[in-house]
Design a protein around this motif. Structure first.
Motif, short mmCIF file in Angstrom:
data_model
loop_
_atom_site.label_atom_id
_atom_site.label_comp_id
_atom_site.label_asym_id
_atom_site.label_seq_id
_atom_site.Cartn_x
_atom_site.Cartn_y
_atom_site.Cartn_z
N ARG A 1 1.33 4.83 0.95
CA ARG A 1 0.72 5.77 1.90
C ARG A 1 1.58 7.03 1.92
N LYS B 1 1.20 10.84 3.08
CA LYS B 1 0.30 11.75 3.79
C LYS B 1 0.61 13.22 3.52
N GLN C 1 0.86 -1.19 0.00
CA GLN C 1 0.00 0.00 0.00
C GLN C 1 0.90 1.24 0.00
N LYS D 1 2.27 6.74 13.49
CA LYS D 1 1.10 7.58 13.24
C LYS D 1 0.52 8.02 14.58
N SER E 1 -10.35 0.95 7.11
CA SER E 1 -9.82 0.83 8.48
C SER E 1 -10.97 0.73 9.46
C1 LIG Z 1 -4.17 -1.92 6.04
C2 LIG Z 1 -4.41 -0.61 6.66
N1 LIG Z 1 -5.19 -0.51 7.72
C3 LIG Z 1 -5.41 0.68 8.29
C4 LIG Z 1 -4.86 1.83 7.77
C5 LIG Z 1 -5.14 3.16 8.35
O1 LIG Z 1 -5.88 3.91 7.41
P1 LIG Z 1 -6.57 5.32 7.81
O2 LIG Z 1 -7.45 5.08 8.98
O3 LIG Z 1 -7.18 5.83 6.58
O4 LIG Z 1 -5.39 6.18 8.24
P2 LIG Z 1 -4.22 6.69 7.31
O5 LIG Z 1 -3.43 5.52 6.83
O6 LIG Z 1 -4.86 7.40 6.18
O7 LIG Z 1 -3.41 7.55 8.21
C6 LIG Z 1 -4.06 1.69 6.64
N2 LIG Z 1 -3.49 2.74 6.05
N3 LIG Z 1 -3.84 0.48 6.08
#
Ligand SMILES: Cc1ncc(COP(=O)(O)OP(=O)(O)O)c(N)n1
Ligand SMILES: Cc1ncsc1CCOP(=O)(O)O
Length: 524
Positions: A41, A43, A39, A139, A110
């Protein structure tokens, strides 16, 4: 489209890369280490940069045939032809996202609560990210961590559905075994995968880190879901096994590490010697790793718990799990204060007990039931249906549970044995329950040593027969109490205690076989 293998789900974070390691180099090493989903990510990145990173990542993941998921941004996911998108609770609702995305596009969400899991199921999410298991530096969390033991009910809510589940938050190779064992629901529903950021991304050796996580995950997945399959012993065979273990304690003289309370420390050490084991009473966190190597089992008794002793208990149980030594938890007076309740929860989120023993009040408090009240460390009643209670608790905690009282109930989550030996004087002296904890730890130590060495990774013990060991320990103490109470030199609780210790030491296996009052409850 091929189903996704969620086993090891890497979530990227470029801010965590060690100095000198490039993003793509780290990602490729993680892929070589066996990551099964990635994934992206980002931010703090603007759209153009996010798109560029996503395109580069997609090309690399394609080379390793690993699916790519984009965090939050449906537009980027579509632009790079990713396999899916991961949404948070405050991102676009799943039904809206579904309309925008092509058929077969994966949507993960999530979930921090049971309600969120139920809603994710209703909205037909493809998978849920159960977040956050533990605290994490990666986080800033807005919700309290779920804890290992909170995951089981969430997984149970997915029973019978196609929704896959991964856990995320604070997961490392050092706590993964605990996570895998402790998270399985009472219905035997386990995690489909674990999502990890820092343990891989912040590593100088992402390939090694990923390999380690994956091998533990695979080993645990095999061993945690094998709830059935062991041969079912008859009542007589259990008693025979129990006395074999009793002999084993006497011949092997196992070293039993005990973190117990100040009231009973001396008598606990003496009863350990009487059964034929050696006690070592130690609480300092600094020596836990060494003691886990040296000793054959661990007893954690919270009777006079203090904040500083908690550190030793956390580390002690964790080290014993890592060394595949059985751990016995005696949650003395757990219902008496919020401090005790929170501490036991914390312990059980970090390590897996092999046996939990307690009276009705303690086990009710541990299970969050208000059916039985307690006065300090003593129960003030019993359960209406102790058989179902003890079976359910053993299933939930995935260990042997011994509920002590006039009748002792012992369960491995499948069967429940009722043991009816013991003199009432046992309940009148202080610390008889704590002494039983020492006996159970000694018997579990021998059972673990006697077990055929099992080299499979992902196991928290060598796989001894801990049900028979617990039965043996209870029979030893209770039958010895019947002899002690009738001795001419015993006039009350003061003379009963030393007589009990002597009778335990003198008890013969054939006496146990002859006098054991063991029944089995019908299967549920
Ligand atoms: C596999 C997985 N699980 C949970 C999260 C957390 O996502 P989220 O609540 O949208 O928070 P952010 O990642 O956007 O800070 C995740 N990224 N992946
Ligand atoms: C993205 C995210 N969501 C919940 S916890 C978390 C970060 C987990 O990171 P780590 O694996 O380093 O604890």
């Amino acid at each position: 489209m091929d189903p996704i293998d969620f086993s090891l789900y890497l979530v990227t974070d470029r801010g965590l890369l060690p100095q000198g390691k490039s993003y793509l180099e780290s990602l490729e090493q993680a892929l070589l280490g066996g990551v099964t989903v990635v994934q992206i990510r980002e931010k703090k990145t603007d759209t153009a940069e996010f798109l560029e990173i996503a395109l580069q990542s997609k090309a690399l993941c394609d080379r390793y045939k690993v699916p790519l998921i984009i965090n939050d941004r449906i537009d980027i996911a579509l632009a790079v032809n990713a396999r899916g998108v991961h949404l948070g609770q405050s991102d676009m609702p799943i039904d809206v996202a579904r309309k925008l995305l092509p058929k077969g596009f994966l949507i993960g969400i999530s979930c921090n609560t049971l309600d969120e899991v139920r809603r994710a199921r209703e909205s037909q999410a493809d998978y849920v990210g159960l977040a956050s298991v533990w605290d994490t530096q990666t986080k800033k969390l807005t919700n309290v961590p779920i804890g290992v033991r909170g995951l089981g009910v969430m997984l149970e809510a997915l029973d019978g559905s196609e929704v896959r589940a991964v856990a995320i938050g604070g997961i490392k190779s050092t706590n993964l075994i605990r996570l895998m064992h402790g998270s399985v629901s009472a219905t035997n529903h386990g995690l489909d995968g674990v999502a990890v950021v820092s343990d891989i991304v912040a590593s100088h050796d992402p390939k090694g880190a990923a390999q380690m996580l994956k091998s533990i995950f695979i080993a645990c997945k095999k061993s945690t879901l094998s709830f059935d399959g062991e041969p079912r012993l008859s009542r007589e065979e259990i008693i025979d096994k129990a006395v074999t273990i009793m002999d084993g304690v006497r011949s092997l003289n196992p070293l039993v590490h005990q973190m117990t309370n100040v009231v009973v420390s001396n008598q606990s050490a003496n009863i350990t010697l009487a059964v034929g084991a050696s006690p070592i009473m130690a609480t300092a966190p600094e020596e836990m790793a060494d003691l886990a190597e040296l000793s054959d089992s661990l007893l954690v008794n919270i009777g006079t718990l203090r904040a500083d002793s908690m550190q030793g208990m956390l580390k002690g149980g964790y080290s014993a799990n890592a060394g595949r030594k059985p751990v016995v938890l005696d949650p003395v007076g757990v219902g008496a204060s919020e401090f005790r309740k929170a501490s036991v929860k914390e312990l059980l989120d970090i390590w897996q007990p092999t046996v939990i023993k307690g009276n009705a009040g303690e086990l009710a408090a541990l299970a969050g039931s208000i059916e039985v009240a307690a006065k300090g460390v003593d129960s003030t009643g019993g359960f209406k249906d102790p058989v179902s209670f003890v079976r359910q608790l053993a299933r939930k905690e995935r260990c042997i549970v011994a509920l002590t009282g006039e009748t002792d109930y012992i369960s491995d989550g499948k069967r429940v044995l009722l043991l009816k030996n013991g003199d009432p004087l046992l309940g009148k002296i202080t610390g008889s329950g704590c002494m039983l904890g020492s006996c159970i730890s000694s018997y579990c130590a021998a059972a673990n040593t006697l077990a055929n060495e099992d080299h499979r990774e992902g196991k928290l013990t060598r796989g001894g027969d801990f049900l028979s060991a617990t039965v043996g320990a209870v029979l030893t103490l209770t039958i010895a109490s019947e002899f002690a109470a009738t001795r001419e030199d015993v006039h009350g609780i003061g003379t009963f205690l030393p007589a009990l210790i002597d009778e335990v030491a003198a008890l013969q296996p054939e006496t146990i076989v002859r006098l054991a009052k063991v029944e089995e409850a019908a299967d549920s």
